[in-house]
Enzyme design. Sequence first.
Site, PDB file in Angstrom:
ATOM      1  N   ASP A  29       0.854  -1.188   0.000  1.00 25.12           N
ATOM      2  CA  ASP A  29       0.000   0.000   0.000  1.00 25.12           C
ATOM      3  C   ASP A  29       0.896   1.247   0.000  1.00 25.12           C
ATOM      4  O   ASP A  29       1.917   1.299   0.688  1.00 25.12           O
ATOM      5  CB  ASP A  29      -0.907   0.005   1.237  1.00 25.12           C
ATOM      6  N   ILE A  30       0.500   2.250  -0.769  1.00 25.04           N
ATOM      7  CA  ILE A  30       1.314   3.464  -0.921  1.00 25.04           C
ATOM      8  C   ILE A  30       1.313   4.308   0.362  1.00 25.04           C
ATOM      9  O   ILE A  30       2.243   5.088   0.590  1.00 25.04           O
ATOM     10  CB  ILE A  30       0.801   4.281  -2.129  1.00 25.04           C
ATOM     11  N   ASN A  86     -13.192  -2.929   2.285  1.00 29.01           N
ATOM     12  CA  ASN A  86     -14.170  -1.850   2.450  1.00 29.01           C
ATOM     13  C   ASN A  86     -15.126  -1.851   1.258  1.00 29.01           C
ATOM     14  O   ASN A  86     -14.705  -2.062   0.119  1.00 29.01           O
ATOM     15  CB  ASN A  86     -13.452  -0.499   2.533  1.00 29.01           C
ATOM     16  N   VAL A  95     -10.852   3.386  -3.634  1.00 28.26           N
ATOM     17  CA  VAL A  95     -10.495   2.861  -4.957  1.00 28.26           C
ATOM     18  C   VAL A  95     -11.521   1.784  -5.305  1.00 28.26           C
ATOM     19  O   VAL A  95     -11.659   0.788  -4.579  1.00 28.26           O
ATOM     20  CB  VAL A  95      -9.065   2.274  -4.972  1.00 28.26           C
ATOM     21  N   HIS A  99     -10.305  -4.927  -3.550  1.00 33.56           N
ATOM     22  CA  HIS A  99      -8.998  -5.202  -2.952  1.00 33.56           C
ATOM     23  C   HIS A  99      -9.159  -5.624  -1.514  1.00 33.56           C
ATOM     24  O   HIS A  99     -10.039  -5.153  -0.801  1.00 33.56           O
ATOM     25  CB  HIS A  99      -8.073  -3.981  -3.049  1.00 33.56           C
ATOM     26  N   HIS A 101      -7.174  -5.675   2.012  1.00 28.74           N
ATOM     27  CA  HIS A 101      -6.049  -5.138   2.766  1.00 28.74           C
ATOM     28  C   HIS A 101      -5.523  -6.245   3.678  1.00 28.74           C
ATOM     29  O   HIS A 101      -6.313  -6.872   4.393  1.00 28.74           O
ATOM     30  CB  HIS A 101      -6.488  -3.988   3.676  1.00 28.74           C
TER      31      HIS A 101
HETATM   32  P1  5GP Z   1      -9.765   1.665   0.244  1.00 31.36           P
HETATM   33  O1  5GP Z   1      -9.815   2.936   1.051  1.00 31.36           O
HETATM   34  O2  5GP Z   1     -10.427   1.835  -1.113  1.00 31.36           O
HETATM   35  O3  5GP Z   1     -10.254   0.458   0.968  1.00 31.36           O
HETATM   36  O4  5GP Z   1      -8.231   1.392   0.008  1.00 31.36           O
HETATM   37  C1  5GP Z   1      -7.497   1.968  -1.020  1.00 31.36           C
HETATM   38  C2  5GP Z   1      -6.043   1.818  -0.638  1.00 31.36           C
HETATM   39  O5  5GP Z   1      -5.259   2.010  -1.793  1.00 31.36           O
HETATM   40  C3  5GP Z   1      -5.576   2.854   0.393  1.00 31.36           C
HETATM   41  O6  5GP Z   1      -5.026   2.173   1.520  1.00 31.36           O
HETATM   42  C4  5GP Z   1      -4.523   3.662  -0.361  1.00 31.36           C
HETATM   43  O7  5GP Z   1      -3.439   4.042   0.448  1.00 31.36           O
HETATM   44  C5  5GP Z   1      -4.107   2.723  -1.469  1.00 31.36           C
HETATM   45  N1  5GP Z   1      -3.680   3.365  -2.688  1.00 31.36           N
HETATM   46  C6  5GP Z   1      -4.302   4.383  -3.342  1.00 31.36           C
HETATM   47  N2  5GP Z   1      -3.651   4.695  -4.466  1.00 31.36           N
HETATM   48  C7  5GP Z   1      -2.592   3.852  -4.542  1.00 31.36           C
HETATM   49  C8  5GP Z   1      -1.545   3.682  -5.503  1.00 31.36           C
HETATM   50  O8  5GP Z   1      -1.458   4.360  -6.519  1.00 31.36           O
HETATM   51  N3  5GP Z   1      -0.639   2.707  -5.249  1.00 31.36           N
HETATM   52  C9  5GP Z   1      -0.713   1.916  -4.138  1.00 31.36           C
HETATM   53  N4  5GP Z   1       0.246   1.004  -3.996  1.00 31.36           N
HETATM   54  N5  5GP Z   1      -1.681   2.034  -3.227  1.00 31.36           N
HETATM   55  C10 5GP Z   1      -2.618   2.999  -3.421  1.00 31.36           C
END
Ligand code: 5GP
Length: 113
Positions: A29-30, A86, A95, A99, A101
Site C-alpha cells: 500500500d502506498i 471496504n 479505490v 482489494h 487489505h
Molecule cells: P480503500 O480505502 O479503497 O479500501 O483502500 C485503497 C487503498 O489504496 C488505500 O489504503 C490507499 O493508500 C491505497 N492506494 C491508493 N492509491 C494507490 C496507488 O497508486 N498505489 C498503491 N500502492 N496504493 C494505493
Amino acid sequence: MNCLFCDIVRKKRPAQILHEDNLVMAFEDIEPQAPVHVLVIPKKHIPTSLDIKEEDFSLIGHLFQTACRIARQKGIAGRGFRLVMNCNREAGQTVFHLHLHVLGGRGMHWPPG
Ligand code: 5GP
Ligand code: ZN
C-alpha cells in the site's frame, strides 16, 4: 476506464509488487497504516464486493489464499493479522477496484474506527 489498480495491473503505474499470477496481484500500500500493509487485488476489474458474481467464486478464494500467503511471508501469520475489504463510501472505500487489505505487525483495535 480510469482505474488506478487496473493501471497497476497493466504496469502503467508503478507498484512494489510482492506476488503476481494470472489471476491476482499483491503489492505494498502506498500509504501504509501498519508495519505490514499489502493490497491483494484480482486482475479482473470488479468495483466492489457487491459486484462479485458466482463465476468469480474461485477467484475470490484465490484472493484470500494469496492474502494468507503474504501474511506468512511477512511473518505475521502466527501473531495475527487483519483482512479488510471496504465496500462503498461510508466504509471508507476510495479505490473502486476490489482489494483486500492485509494489515499486521501491530496490535489491531476492535471495534475498528
Ligand atoms: P480503500 O480505502 O479503497 O479500501 O483502500 C485503497 C487503498 O489504496 C488505500 O489504503 C490507499 O493508500 C491505497 N492506494 C491508493 N492509491 C494507490 C496507488 O497508486 N498505489 C498503491 N500502492 N496504493 C494505493
Ligand atoms: Zn480496475
